[in-house]
Design a protein around this motif. Structure first.
Motif, mmCIF file in Angstrom:
data_model
loop_
_atom_site.group_PDB
_atom_site.id
_atom_site.type_symbol
_atom_site.label_atom_id
_atom_site.label_comp_id
_atom_site.label_asym_id
_atom_site.label_seq_id
_atom_site.Cartn_x
_atom_site.Cartn_y
_atom_site.Cartn_z
ATOM 1 N N PRO A 1 -10.888 -17.006 17.729
ATOM 2 C CA PRO A 1 -10.533 -16.683 16.337
ATOM 3 C C PRO A 1 -11.635 -15.878 15.667
ATOM 4 C CG PRO A 1 -10.199 -19.020 16.802
ATOM 5 C CD PRO A 1 -10.893 -18.428 18.003
ATOM 6 N N LYS A 2 -11.238 -15.065 14.711
ATOM 7 C CA LYS A 2 -12.174 -14.251 13.928
ATOM 8 C C LYS A 2 -12.914 -13.218 14.763
ATOM 9 C CE LYS A 2 -11.715 -16.818 10.145
ATOM 10 N NZ LYS A 2 -11.222 -16.427 8.896
ATOM 11 N N THR A 3 -12.291 -12.745 15.844
ATOM 12 C CA THR A 3 -12.872 -11.670 16.640
ATOM 13 C C THR A 3 -12.246 -10.359 16.184
ATOM 14 O OG1 THR A 3 -13.216 -13.103 18.533
ATOM 15 C CG2 THR A 3 -13.179 -10.749 18.971
ATOM 16 N N TYR A 4 -13.086 -9.366 15.943
ATOM 17 C CA TYR A 4 -12.615 -8.075 15.447
ATOM 18 C C TYR A 4 -13.093 -6.967 16.364
ATOM 19 C CZ TYR A 4 -11.884 -10.893 11.320
ATOM 20 O OH TYR A 4 -11.476 -11.872 10.472
ATOM 21 N N LEU A 5 -12.238 -5.977 16.566
ATOM 22 C CA LEU A 5 -12.581 -4.799 17.355
ATOM 23 C C LEU A 5 -12.685 -3.614 16.408
ATOM 24 C CD1 LEU A 5 -12.937 -3.231 20.048
ATOM 25 C CD2 LEU A 5 -10.450 -2.939 20.037
ATOM 26 N N THR A 6 -13.810 -2.916 16.456
ATOM 27 C CA THR A 6 -14.005 -1.706 15.670
ATOM 28 C C THR A 6 -14.118 -0.537 16.639
ATOM 29 O OG1 THR A 6 -15.188 -2.961 13.977
ATOM 30 C CG2 THR A 6 -15.467 -0.560 13.961
ATOM 31 N N VAL A 7 -13.243 0.456 16.473
ATOM 32 C CA VAL A 7 -13.239 1.624 17.356
ATOM 33 C C VAL A 7 -13.736 2.822 16.568
ATOM 34 C CG1 VAL A 7 -11.831 3.132 18.795
ATOM 35 C CG2 VAL A 7 -11.270 0.699 18.649
ATOM 36 N N ARG A 8 -14.712 3.492 17.144
ATOM 37 C CA ARG A 8 -15.253 4.736 16.584
ATOM 38 C C ARG A 8 -15.263 5.777 17.699
ATOM 39 N NH1 ARG A 8 -18.514 0.753 14.012
ATOM 40 N NH2 ARG A 8 -18.301 0.879 11.759
ATOM 41 N N ALA A 9 -15.566 6.993 17.362
ATOM 42 C CA ALA A 9 -15.616 8.053 18.367
ATOM 43 C C ALA A 9 -16.646 7.688 19.443
ATOM 44 C CB ALA A 9 -15.976 9.381 17.718
ATOM 45 N N GLY A 10 -16.193 7.493 20.669
ATOM 46 C CA GLY A 10 -17.075 7.248 21.798
ATOM 47 C C GLY A 10 -17.602 5.845 21.960
ATOM 48 N N ARG A 11 -17.286 4.944 21.038
ATOM 49 C CA ARG A 11 -17.789 3.576 21.187
ATOM 50 C C ARG A 11 -16.845 2.591 20.509
ATOM 51 N NH1 ARG A 11 -22.259 2.619 16.671
ATOM 52 N NH2 ARG A 11 -21.361 3.989 15.132
ATOM 53 N N TRP A 12 -16.895 1.357 20.991
ATOM 54 C CA TRP A 12 -16.206 0.287 20.290
ATOM 55 C C TRP A 12 -17.026 -0.964 20.412
ATOM 56 C CZ3 TRP A 12 -11.170 0.515 23.594
ATOM 57 C CH2 TRP A 12 -11.270 -0.258 24.740
ATOM 58 N N SER A 13 -16.815 -1.847 19.461
ATOM 59 C CA SER A 13 -17.584 -3.085 19.478
ATOM 60 C C SER A 13 -16.725 -4.231 18.982
ATOM 61 C CB SER A 13 -18.841 -2.953 18.613
ATOM 62 O OG SER A 13 -18.489 -2.636 17.287
ATOM 63 N N TYR A 14 -16.997 -5.389 19.548
ATOM 64 C CA TYR A 14 -16.368 -6.625 19.103
ATOM 65 C C TYR A 14 -17.371 -7.329 18.206
ATOM 66 C CZ TYR A 14 -12.995 -6.105 22.916
ATOM 67 O OH TYR A 14 -12.019 -5.647 23.756
ATOM 68 N N SER A 15 -16.874 -7.967 17.168
ATOM 69 C CA SER A 15 -17.741 -8.753 16.292
ATOM 70 C C SER A 15 -17.013 -10.038 15.925
ATOM 71 C CB SER A 15 -18.099 -7.960 15.028
ATOM 72 O OG SER A 15 -16.931 -7.591 14.329
ATOM 73 N N GLY A 16 -17.737 -10.949 15.335
ATOM 74 C CA GLY A 16 -17.153 -12.243 14.987
ATOM 75 C C GLY A 16 -17.283 -13.203 16.146
ATOM 76 N N GLY A 17 -16.139 -13.705 16.666
ATOM 77 C CA GLY A 17 -16.133 -14.696 17.735
ATOM 78 C C GLY A 17 -16.676 -14.187 19.063
ATOM 79 N N VAL A 18 -16.677 -12.877 19.271
ATOM 80 C CA VAL A 18 -17.232 -12.238 20.474
ATOM 81 C C VAL A 18 -18.121 -11.108 19.987
ATOM 82 C CG1 VAL A 18 -16.690 -10.855 22.519
ATOM 83 C CG2 VAL A 18 -15.239 -12.789 21.914
ATOM 84 N N ARG A 19 -19.266 -10.922 20.623
ATOM 85 C CA ARG A 19 -20.154 -9.818 20.227
ATOM 86 C C ARG A 19 -20.454 -8.986 21.469
ATOM 87 N NH1 ARG A 19 -21.981 -10.186 15.147
ATOM 88 N NH2 ARG A 19 -21.798 -12.194 14.125
ATOM 89 N N GLU A 20 -19.840 -7.821 21.529
ATOM 90 C CA GLU A 20 -20.057 -6.892 22.645
ATOM 91 C C GLU A 20 -19.993 -5.467 22.112
ATOM 92 O OE1 GLU A 20 -17.639 -9.453 26.038
ATOM 93 O OE2 GLU A 20 -17.184 -7.348 25.768
#
Length: 100
Positions: free
Chosen positions: A6-25
């Protein structure tokens, strides 16, 4: 595939993406047509899982995933990943669903 915590978010930008919240990658990706080649950046969780060493922090892992984009809109991304067992007896397929 197990659902994300729960509370895991995916942020997509040009050339990169990251997970935040429940997962951090953090990941880097390249796109060619409907294919995404994704590589994770080494962080402490990746080191503990054996995907790099402490000296590699912040560098790309040597492993990459090639995903096939099966749906892409302004609010939805569906990607497919597959692998074949070494003896060619089984093909495993994963589908990743992202929406906002």
């Amino acid at each position: 595939m197990e659902p994300m915590p729960p509370k895991t978010y995916l942020t997509v930008r040009a050339g990169r993406w990251s997970y935040s919240g429940g997962v951090r990658e953090k990941h880097r990706y390249t796109r060619q047509g409907n294919q995404l080649v994704v590589q994770r950046l080494v962080d402490s969780a990746a080191v503990r899982a054996g995907y790099g060493s402490w000296q590699d922090l912040g560098k790309l892992t040597e492993y990459s995933d090639t995903l096939l984009i099966t749906a892409l809109t302004a609010s939805r991304l569906v990607a497919r990943d597959s692998t074949t067992d070494p003896d060619s007896s089984l093909i495993r397929v994963w589908r990743y669903y992202y929406s906002r």
